[in-house]
Design a protein around this motif. Structure first.
Motif, PDB file in Angstrom:
ATOM      1  N   TRP A 130      -6.430 -18.034   1.418  1.00 47.56           N
ATOM      2  CA  TRP A 130      -5.873 -17.014   0.526  1.00 47.56           C
ATOM      3  C   TRP A 130      -6.818 -15.830   0.303  1.00 47.56           C
ATOM      4  O   TRP A 130      -6.460 -14.685   0.542  1.00 47.56           O
ATOM      5  CB  TRP A 130      -5.451 -17.654  -0.820  1.00 47.56           C
ATOM      6  N   ARG A 134      -6.232 -12.126   1.977  1.00 51.58           N
ATOM      7  CA  ARG A 134      -5.939 -11.104   0.977  1.00 51.58           C
ATOM      8  C   ARG A 134      -6.898  -9.927   1.133  1.00 51.58           C
ATOM      9  O   ARG A 134      -6.507  -8.764   1.116  1.00 51.58           O
ATOM     10  CB  ARG A 134      -6.112 -11.746  -0.401  1.00 51.58           C
ATOM     11  N   ILE A 295       3.725  -8.789   4.404  1.00 50.90           N
ATOM     12  CA  ILE A 295       3.558  -7.346   4.553  1.00 50.90           C
ATOM     13  C   ILE A 295       4.913  -6.662   4.636  1.00 50.90           C
ATOM     14  O   ILE A 295       5.151  -5.636   4.015  1.00 50.90           O
ATOM     15  CB  ILE A 295       2.663  -7.040   5.772  1.00 50.90           C
ATOM     16  N   GLY A 299       5.705  -5.006   1.310  1.00 50.66           N
ATOM     17  CA  GLY A 299       5.324  -3.620   1.575  1.00 50.66           C
ATOM     18  C   GLY A 299       6.484  -2.651   1.670  1.00 50.66           C
ATOM     19  O   GLY A 299       6.477  -1.600   1.030  1.00 50.66           O
ATOM     20  N   THR A 302       9.337  -2.673  -1.664  1.00 44.69           N
ATOM     21  CA  THR A 302       8.838  -2.104  -2.927  1.00 44.69           C
ATOM     22  C   THR A 302       8.716  -0.586  -2.840  1.00 44.69           C
ATOM     23  O   THR A 302       9.124   0.130  -3.759  1.00 44.69           O
ATOM     24  CB  THR A 302       7.429  -2.659  -3.248  1.00 44.69           C
ATOM     25  N   THR A 306      11.038   2.190  -4.936  1.00 52.92           N
ATOM     26  CA  THR A 306      10.396   3.147  -5.852  1.00 52.92           C
ATOM     27  C   THR A 306      10.759   4.577  -5.489  1.00 52.92           C
ATOM     28  O   THR A 306      11.080   5.416  -6.333  1.00 52.92           O
ATOM     29  CB  THR A 306       8.848   2.996  -5.802  1.00 52.92           C
ATOM     30  N   ILE A 364       9.396  -4.747  -8.828  1.00 52.79           N
ATOM     31  CA  ILE A 364       9.474  -6.202  -9.050  1.00 52.79           C
ATOM     32  C   ILE A 364       9.388  -6.397 -10.564  1.00 52.79           C
ATOM     33  O   ILE A 364       8.310  -6.576 -11.135  1.00 52.79           O
ATOM     34  CB  ILE A 364       8.340  -6.955  -8.320  1.00 52.79           C
ATOM     35  N   ARG A 370       4.397 -16.727 -11.808  1.00 59.25           N
ATOM     36  CA  ARG A 370       3.162 -17.526 -11.799  1.00 59.25           C
ATOM     37  C   ARG A 370       3.530 -18.946 -12.199  1.00 59.25           C
ATOM     38  O   ARG A 370       4.583 -19.188 -12.794  1.00 59.25           O
ATOM     39  CB  ARG A 370       2.173 -16.987 -12.837  1.00 59.25           C
ATOM     40  N   PRO A 430       2.905  -2.185 -12.767  1.00 64.10           N
ATOM     41  CA  PRO A 430       3.855  -2.285 -11.644  1.00 64.10           C
ATOM     42  C   PRO A 430       3.355  -3.190 -10.522  1.00 64.10           C
ATOM     43  O   PRO A 430       4.161  -3.746  -9.787  1.00 64.10           O
ATOM     44  CB  PRO A 430       3.989  -0.831 -11.160  1.00 64.10           C
ATOM     45  N   MET A 437      -2.957  -9.912  -8.501  1.00 61.17           N
ATOM     46  CA  MET A 437      -2.304  -8.586  -8.500  1.00 61.17           C
ATOM     47  C   MET A 437      -2.117  -8.076  -7.070  1.00 61.17           C
ATOM     48  O   MET A 437      -2.735  -8.572  -6.142  1.00 61.17           O
ATOM     49  CB  MET A 437      -3.038  -7.590  -9.382  1.00 61.17           C
ATOM     50  N   GLY A 440      -1.739  -4.340  -2.114  1.00 58.65           N
ATOM     51  CA  GLY A 440      -1.304  -3.213  -1.276  1.00 58.65           C
ATOM     52  C   GLY A 440      -0.745  -2.049  -2.060  1.00 58.65           C
ATOM     53  O   GLY A 440      -0.194  -1.115  -1.478  1.00 58.65           O
ATOM     54  N   PHE A 443      -1.751   1.511  -1.049  1.00 58.35           N
ATOM     55  CA  PHE A 443      -1.130   1.874   0.230  1.00 58.35           C
ATOM     56  C   PHE A 443       0.335   2.272  -0.020  1.00 58.35           C
ATOM     57  O   PHE A 443       0.827   3.274   0.498  1.00 58.35           O
ATOM     58  CB  PHE A 443      -1.219   0.670   1.174  1.00 58.35           C
TER      59      PHE A 443
HETATM   60  C1  HEM Z   1       4.788   0.624  -4.887  1.00 60.79           C
HETATM   61  C2  HEM Z   1       4.435  -0.349  -4.097  1.00 60.79           C
HETATM   62  C3  HEM Z   1       4.202  -1.782  -4.513  1.00 60.79           C
HETATM   63  C4  HEM Z   1       4.439  -2.410  -5.700  1.00 60.79           C
HETATM   64  C5  HEM Z   1       5.031  -1.811  -6.969  1.00 60.79           C
HETATM   65  C6  HEM Z   1       4.031  -3.790  -5.541  1.00 60.79           C
HETATM   66  C7  HEM Z   1       4.137  -4.761  -6.530  1.00 60.79           C
HETATM   67  C8  HEM Z   1       3.653  -6.052  -6.406  1.00 60.79           C
HETATM   68  C9  HEM Z   1       3.695  -7.032  -7.467  1.00 60.79           C
HETATM   69  C10 HEM Z   1       4.286  -6.815  -8.846  1.00 60.79           C
HETATM   70  C11 HEM Z   1       3.113  -8.175  -7.003  1.00 60.79           C
HETATM   71  C12 HEM Z   1       2.897  -9.474  -7.794  1.00 60.79           C
HETATM   72  C13 HEM Z   1       1.623  -9.320  -8.611  1.00 60.79           C
HETATM   73  C14 HEM Z   1       1.343 -10.421  -9.615  1.00 60.79           C
HETATM   74  O1  HEM Z   1       1.836 -11.531  -9.502  1.00 60.79           O
HETATM   75  O2  HEM Z   1       0.579 -10.140 -10.577  1.00 60.79           O
HETATM   76  C15 HEM Z   1       2.716  -7.921  -5.638  1.00 60.79           C
HETATM   77  C16 HEM Z   1       2.083  -8.842  -4.818  1.00 60.79           C
HETATM   78  C17 HEM Z   1       1.760  -8.593  -3.509  1.00 60.79           C
HETATM   79  N1  HEM Z   1       1.910  -7.407  -2.818  1.00 60.79           N
HETATM   80 FE1  HEM Z   1       2.645  -5.678  -3.573  1.00 60.79          FE
HETATM   81  N2  HEM Z   1       3.554  -3.971  -4.260  1.00 60.79           N
HETATM   82  C18 HEM Z   1       3.632  -2.771  -3.601  1.00 60.79           C
HETATM   83  C19 HEM Z   1       3.253  -2.517  -2.297  1.00 60.79           C
HETATM   84  C20 HEM Z   1       2.688  -3.444  -1.451  1.00 60.79           C
HETATM   85  C21 HEM Z   1       2.301  -3.178  -0.087  1.00 60.79           C
HETATM   86  C22 HEM Z   1       2.470  -1.822   0.607  1.00 60.79           C
HETATM   87  C23 HEM Z   1       1.797  -4.354   0.429  1.00 60.79           C
HETATM   88  C24 HEM Z   1       1.232  -4.660   1.799  1.00 60.79           C
HETATM   89  C25 HEM Z   1       0.976  -3.817   2.743  1.00 60.79           C
HETATM   90  C26 HEM Z   1       1.857  -5.348  -0.627  1.00 60.79           C
HETATM   91  C27 HEM Z   1       1.448  -6.663  -0.500  1.00 60.79           C
HETATM   92  C28 HEM Z   1       1.476  -7.593  -1.525  1.00 60.79           C
HETATM   93  C29 HEM Z   1       1.015  -8.982  -1.362  1.00 60.79           C
HETATM   94  C30 HEM Z   1       0.450  -9.610  -0.098  1.00 60.79           C
HETATM   95  C31 HEM Z   1       1.186  -9.599  -2.619  1.00 60.79           C
HETATM   96  C32 HEM Z   1       0.831 -11.044  -2.988  1.00 60.79           C
HETATM   97  C33 HEM Z   1      -0.558 -11.105  -3.613  1.00 60.79           C
HETATM   98  C34 HEM Z   1      -0.984 -12.527  -4.004  1.00 60.79           C
HETATM   99  O3  HEM Z   1      -0.133 -13.334  -4.386  1.00 60.79           O
HETATM  100  O4  HEM Z   1      -2.196 -12.815  -3.942  1.00 60.79           O
HETATM  101  N3  HEM Z   1       2.409  -4.762  -1.747  1.00 60.79           N
HETATM  102  N4  HEM Z   1       3.060  -6.625  -5.294  1.00 60.79           N
END
Ligand code: HEM
Length: 499
Positions: A130, A134, A295, A299, A302, A306, A364, A370, A430, A437, A440, A443
């Motif tokens: 993990w 990550r 991804i 990726g 979301t 938005t 989201i 969790r 967000p 958290m 990405g 990005f």
């Molecule tokens: C505006 C864009 C994005 C928003 C609003 C967003 C939002 C989120 C949220 C709310 C979570 C859960 C966090 C938590 O449990 O506290 C999350 C997890 C994650 N996001 Fe994003 N995301 C965005 C873009 C991206 C992009 C572009 C990528 C990859 C290229 C990405 C990869 C991930 C991954 C891998 C997780 C899991 C992390 C973990 O469980 O350790 N996200 N995202």
């Protein structure tokens, strides 16, 4: 003392002991009852599921928490579910007790698509892969920022554009280009299967709510079968992509560069690490496929969601649209394309537009759930291991107690509010906070910035026909992300001075 007098003293003493015992018991009962978070009356078997029927889960949970408080306990089917709806309570879950809430509940359909948690988003926080993957994802996301601009072309716009469809296709393209390169034979089929996968992983399927029930497995088995079929098709496509990438890597090692593989994509990076690239961990094929699932799902969806909400809010708020366009057209004056170097750090108003969109429309809305793994206290309430936890960031963002004119779209509020995406201000989450958290989000925000800047620089936008901005329907629909219910159709007029 006379005998009756002695008897009276004894009776009085016994009465006092009795009253004191009752009072202590009552007090103990009250204090132990108050340690369990409040919640509505529940029905046998289904618990509180009926209270979520007919409404989007984050809306229904907001309404219920206004009655039962910001730390509310529900039972959804067999699953004890804690709903958090205030910044203070969110801080306790994601900061004070981050380690106790760092795992995810594993849903039956997610289990299939993530190869049993071999990805990032559903991996156990203590699993070996993990942390390393990550970190890799964060680094890759930052490195890929520079390659995004090319995807946002300026082609002539038809009079009426389905903005939702175009933005989704655009974001899919960006993510595909970043993750598997720009010449992938089965790219379209991959996108179709990934879309089906997103529909299946909601977490509110019958088998997710009654994980131990045979009946639920029988009745909800269709979702599981569909998930296996989709995973099998994704696997075939992935196997072909991996073979193709490995061949290109071998040829590159021999000094040849294969067309379509000129730039390194995320799949190549993962395969390089799999061949012993020095993270100190071994990546299995399942890890590679699981991360590709993350991804794409995290990726693309979301960022597209938005971006579509940002366009919707700008249409509904012509003053904000005009301020954003004036800034972009001033900064890019005389340019024919939107280049990264030209806008870097200069579009302050647009940044505020993106923040305000994410405050009102976090894609989201309940974060990724969790799982409580250790007995914990949240705002004085006991939370037992095995409880699923939702943080309703959508409700936190719309709470008048947290934001002035909370329901209004006012990007200017961020001129005086110092709030970033790092998960340190618990009124604005967000991308979540703490060790789970989003890795990405920067990005994602960068993609949105370039895409929005391109759309607003090159075109003027309005609702088709003579409809006024207030007529735009802003209803959300149910899904893994809180998308618009209806497609966003807008009329685009090319901006004259660029011609
Ligand atoms: C505006 C864009 C994005 C928003 C609003 C967003 C939002 C989120 C949220 C709310 C979570 C859960 C966090 C938590 O449990 O506290 C999350 C997890 C994650 N996001 Fe994003 N995301 C965005 C873009 C991206 C992009 C572009 C990528 C990859 C290229 C990405 C990869 C991930 C991954 C891998 C997780 C899991 C992390 C973990 O469980 O350790 N996200 N995202």
């Amino acid at each position: 003392m006379t005998a009756p007098g002695l008897a009276l003293v004894c009776y009085t003493f016994l009465l006092c002991v009795l009253v004191a015992t009752i009072l202590v018991k009552l007090k103990l009962k009250r204090s132990s009852a108050s340690a369990v978070p409040a919640g509505p009356w529940k029905l046998p078997v289904i618990g509180h599921m009926h209270l979520l029927l007919g409404a989007l889960p984050h809306h229904a949970m907001q309404r219920l928490s206004q009655l039962h408080g910001p730390v509310m306990l529900l039972r959804l089917g067999h699953v004890p579910t804690l709903v958090i709806s205030s910044p203070e309570a969110a801080r306790e879950v994601m900061k004070a007790h981050d380690a106790a809430f760092a795992d995810r509940p594993m849903y039956a359909t997610a289990d299939i698509f993530t190869y049993g948690g071999e990805n990032i988003a559903f991996a156990r926080a203590d699993s070996r892969h993990w942390k390393a993957v990550r970190k890799l994802c964060t680094g890759e996301a930052a490195r890929l920022v520079g390659s995004v601009t090319a995807a946002f072309g300026t082609g002539p716009a038809p009079a009426v554009v389905n903005v939702s469809e175009r933005v989704r296709a655009m974001m899919n393209d960006v993510i595909m280009m970043a993750s598997v390169g720009d010449r992938c034979a089965q790219r379209d089929a991959y996108i179709v299967e990934m879309d089906k996968m997103l529909d299946l992983v909601s977490g509110f399927n019958l088998i997710d709510l009654f994980p131990a029930s045979r009946l639920a497995r029988l009745l909800g088995g269709g979702a599981l079968r569909a998930a296996w079929e989709v995973r099998e098709r994704i696997q075939c496509i992935m196997d072909a992509m991996i073979r193709d990438h490995e061949k290109a890597m071998d040829q590159r090692e021999e000094g040849d560069v294969v067309a379509g593989h000129e730039k390194e994509d995320i799949l190549t990076t993962l395969l390089r690490f799999q061949r012993g690239g020095g993270t100190g961990i071994t990546l299995t094929n399942e890890n590679v496929c699981g991360v590709m699932f993350d991804i794409f799902s995290a990726g693309s969806e979301t960022t597209a969601t938005t971006m579509i909400w940002a366009m919707s809010e700008l249409i509904r708020n012509p003053r904000a649209m005009s301020a954003a366009q004036s800034e972009i057209r001033r900064v890019l004056h005389g340019k024919t394309t939107v280049a990264e170097a030209d806008i870097d750090g200069r579009l302050h108003y647009l940044h505020m537009v993106i923040k305000e969109t994410l405050r009102l429309h976090p894609p989201i809305p309940l974060l990724v759930p969790r799982l409580c793994t250790k007995p914990s206290k949240v705002m004085g309430y006991d939370v037992s291991p095995g409880t699923t936890v939702f943080v309703n960031v959508w409700a936190i963002g719309r709470d008048e107690g947290n934001w002035t004119d909370a329901k209004e779209f006012k990007p200017e509020r961020f001129e005086s509010e110092v709030v970033d995406y790092g998960g340190t201000n618990f009124r604005f989450l967000p991308g979540g906070a703490g060790r789970r958290m989003c890795p990405g989000i920067m990005f994602g925000v960068y993609n949105i910035e370039i895409a929005l800047a391109s759309l607003l620089y090159h075109f003027d936008w309005k609702l088709p026909g003579d409809r006024s901005p207030e007529e735009l329907d802003m209803t959300e629909t149910y899904g893994i992300t809180a998308r618009r219910k209806t497609e966003l159709f807008l009329e685009a007029t090319p901006y004259a001075t660029v011609q």
